[in-house]
Write a protein that holds these residues in place. Structure first.
Motif, PDB file in Angstrom:
ATOM      1  N   MET A 271      -1.179   3.656  15.142  1.00 11.32           N
ATOM      2  CA  MET A 271      -2.331   3.348  14.326  1.00 11.32           C
ATOM      3  C   MET A 271      -1.935   3.268  12.847  1.00 11.32           C
ATOM      4  SD  MET A 271      -5.502   2.814  14.775  1.00 11.32           S
ATOM      5  CE  MET A 271      -6.968   2.703  13.839  1.00 11.32           C
ATOM      6  N   LEU A 272      -1.042   4.147  12.436  1.00  7.47           N
ATOM      7  CA  LEU A 272      -0.588   4.130  11.052  1.00  7.47           C
ATOM      8  C   LEU A 272       0.152   2.831  10.747  1.00  7.47           C
ATOM      9  CD1 LEU A 272      -0.247   5.606   8.355  1.00  7.47           C
ATOM     10  CD2 LEU A 272       1.854   6.579   9.275  1.00  7.47           C
ATOM     11  N   ARG A 273       0.932   2.372  11.703  1.00  7.56           N
ATOM     12  CA  ARG A 273       1.687   1.135  11.513  1.00  7.56           C
ATOM     13  C   ARG A 273       0.725  -0.037  11.306  1.00  7.56           C
ATOM     14  NH1 ARG A 273       6.242  -1.409  15.551  1.00  7.56           N
ATOM     15  NH2 ARG A 273       6.350  -3.400  14.493  1.00  7.56           N
ATOM     16  N   TYR A 274      -0.310  -0.127  12.126  1.00  7.25           N
ATOM     17  CA  TYR A 274      -1.302  -1.191  11.996  1.00  7.25           C
ATOM     18  C   TYR A 274      -1.984  -1.122  10.633  1.00  7.25           C
ATOM     19  CZ  TYR A 274      -5.620  -3.795  12.590  1.00  7.25           C
ATOM     20  OH  TYR A 274      -6.667  -4.662  12.408  1.00  7.25           O
ATOM     21  N   THR A 275      -2.356   0.080  10.221  1.00  2.81           N
ATOM     22  CA  THR A 275      -3.035   0.256   8.940  1.00  2.81           C
ATOM     23  C   THR A 275      -2.129  -0.180   7.787  1.00  2.81           C
ATOM     24  OG1 THR A 275      -4.289   2.097   9.866  1.00  2.81           O
ATOM     25  CG2 THR A 275      -4.202   1.934   7.472  1.00  2.81           C
ATOM     26  N   LEU A 276      -0.864   0.205   7.842  1.00  6.02           N
ATOM     27  CA  LEU A 276       0.062  -0.180   6.780  1.00  6.02           C
ATOM     28  C   LEU A 276       0.303  -1.687   6.771  1.00  6.02           C
ATOM     29  CD1 LEU A 276       2.662   2.721   6.975  1.00  6.02           C
ATOM     30  CD2 LEU A 276       0.893   2.348   5.234  1.00  6.02           C
ATOM     31  N   MET A 277       0.382  -2.299   7.936  1.00  4.11           N
ATOM     32  CA  MET A 277       0.557  -3.743   8.005  1.00  4.11           C
ATOM     33  C   MET A 277      -0.675  -4.456   7.445  1.00  4.11           C
ATOM     34  SD  MET A 277       2.404  -4.010  11.706  1.00  4.11           S
ATOM     35  CE  MET A 277       2.829  -5.736  11.701  1.00  4.11           C
ATOM     36  N   ARG A 278      -1.834  -3.952   7.783  1.00  4.27           N
ATOM     37  CA  ARG A 278      -3.079  -4.541   7.277  1.00  4.27           C
ATOM     38  C   ARG A 278      -3.160  -4.398   5.759  1.00  4.27           C
ATOM     39  NH1 ARG A 278      -8.816  -4.865   9.391  1.00  4.27           N
ATOM     40  NH2 ARG A 278      -9.627  -6.213   7.770  1.00  4.27           N
TER      41      ARG A 278
ATOM     42  N   GLY B 189      -0.620  -4.137   3.755  1.00  5.70           N
ATOM     43  CA  GLY B 189       0.384  -5.045   3.203  1.00  5.70           C
ATOM     44  C   GLY B 189      -0.124  -6.473   3.093  1.00  5.70           C
ATOM     45  N   ILE B 190      -0.834  -6.931   4.120  1.00  3.33           N
ATOM     46  CA  ILE B 190      -1.408  -8.279   4.077  1.00  3.33           C
ATOM     47  C   ILE B 190      -2.441  -8.373   2.958  1.00  3.33           C
ATOM     48  CG2 ILE B 190      -2.894  -9.898   5.332  1.00  3.33           C
ATOM     49  CD1 ILE B 190      -1.367  -9.096   7.879  1.00  3.33           C
ATOM     50  N   PHE B 191      -3.266  -7.331   2.810  1.00  2.00           N
ATOM     51  CA  PHE B 191      -4.260  -7.339   1.742  1.00  2.00           C
ATOM     52  C   PHE B 191      -3.591  -7.372   0.367  1.00  2.00           C
ATOM     53  CE2 PHE B 191      -6.545  -4.750  -1.402  1.00  2.00           C
ATOM     54  CZ  PHE B 191      -7.587  -5.624  -1.658  1.00  2.00           C
ATOM     55  N   VAL B 192      -2.568  -6.554   0.165  1.00  2.00           N
ATOM     56  CA  VAL B 192      -1.881  -6.517  -1.131  1.00  2.00           C
ATOM     57  C   VAL B 192      -1.235  -7.871  -1.421  1.00  2.00           C
ATOM     58  CG1 VAL B 192       0.043  -5.474  -2.396  1.00  2.00           C
ATOM     59  CG2 VAL B 192      -1.573  -4.026  -1.157  1.00  2.00           C
ATOM     60  N   GLY B 193      -0.652  -8.485  -0.399  1.00  2.00           N
ATOM     61  CA  GLY B 193      -0.066  -9.811  -0.585  1.00  2.00           C
ATOM     62  C   GLY B 193      -1.111 -10.837  -0.992  1.00  2.00           C
ATOM     63  N   CYS B 194      -2.254 -10.799  -0.338  1.00  2.00           N
ATOM     64  CA  CYS B 194      -3.349 -11.712  -0.695  1.00  2.00           C
ATOM     65  C   CYS B 194      -3.876 -11.410  -2.093  1.00  2.00           C
ATOM     66  CB  CYS B 194      -4.480 -11.617   0.326  1.00  2.00           C
ATOM     67  SG  CYS B 194      -4.079 -12.353   1.910  1.00  2.00           S
ATOM     68  N   LEU B 195      -3.933 -10.128  -2.435  1.00  2.00           N
ATOM     69  CA  LEU B 195      -4.407  -9.740  -3.758  1.00  2.00           C
ATOM     70  C   LEU B 195      -3.496 -10.304  -4.847  1.00  2.00           C
ATOM     71  CD1 LEU B 195      -6.529  -7.982  -5.244  1.00  2.00           C
ATOM     72  CD2 LEU B 195      -4.883  -6.128  -5.153  1.00  2.00           C
ATOM     73  N   VAL B 196      -2.198 -10.220  -4.627  1.00  2.00           N
ATOM     74  CA  VAL B 196      -1.245 -10.751  -5.609  1.00  2.00           C
ATOM     75  C   VAL B 196      -1.390 -12.270  -5.730  1.00  2.00           C
ATOM     76  CG1 VAL B 196       1.224 -11.102  -6.060  1.00  2.00           C
ATOM     77  CG2 VAL B 196       0.375  -8.847  -5.381  1.00  2.00           C
ATOM     78  N   VAL B 197      -1.510 -12.941  -4.586  1.00  2.00           N
ATOM     79  CA  VAL B 197      -1.641 -14.405  -4.607  1.00  2.00           C
ATOM     80  C   VAL B 197      -2.943 -14.811  -5.300  1.00  2.00           C
ATOM     81  CG1 VAL B 197      -1.989 -16.436  -3.135  1.00  2.00           C
ATOM     82  CG2 VAL B 197      -0.180 -14.802  -2.603  1.00  2.00           C
ATOM     83  N   VAL B 198      -4.056 -14.179  -4.946  1.00  2.00           N
ATOM     84  CA  VAL B 198      -5.341 -14.522  -5.563  1.00  2.00           C
ATOM     85  C   VAL B 198      -5.307 -14.219  -7.058  1.00  2.00           C
ATOM     86  CG1 VAL B 198      -7.792 -13.893  -5.648  1.00  2.00           C
ATOM     87  CG2 VAL B 198      -6.685 -14.296  -3.450  1.00  2.00           C
TER      88      VAL B 198
END
Length: 103
Positions: A1-8, A10-19
């Protein structure tokens, strides 16, 4: 569950940087007044949610299987504890009845 949360995350942070880069370069619209930071975060959330849904499908399924196994194990432990209590109660009642008959 922790792995999924960290991956999620990470995707949000990547989108945040791009936006953030798109907004500050002028390719995406800015928010109204002082709401620019909130606009960037909400836009990043809106973009990252469907990406996470598609990209993390296998990891989400693995996490849910682990959760189901834990819940099933907890249910079986709870049922075993109930059965132990019932057996102890039945034993105490039969011993009490046997003592009451011999008195």
């Amino acid at each position: 569950m922790l792995r999924y949360t960290l991956m999620r995350l990470g995707i949000f942070v990547g989108c945040l940087v791009v936006v953030w880069g798109l907004v500050y370069s002028g390719l995406a619209p800015r928010g109204l007044g002082d709401s620019n930071g909130l606009w960037v975060v909400l836009l990043a959330l809106l973009i990252s949610a469907p990406i996470s849904f598609v990209v993390l499908r296998k990891e989400r399924d693995r996490a849910s299987e682990r959760i189901v196994r834990r819940v099933d194990r907890m249910k079986s432990n709870l049922e075993a504890n109930r059965n132990q209590e019932d057996e102890a109660d039945d034993t105490a009642r039969t011993q009490g009845q046997a003592q009451g008959q011999t008195s």
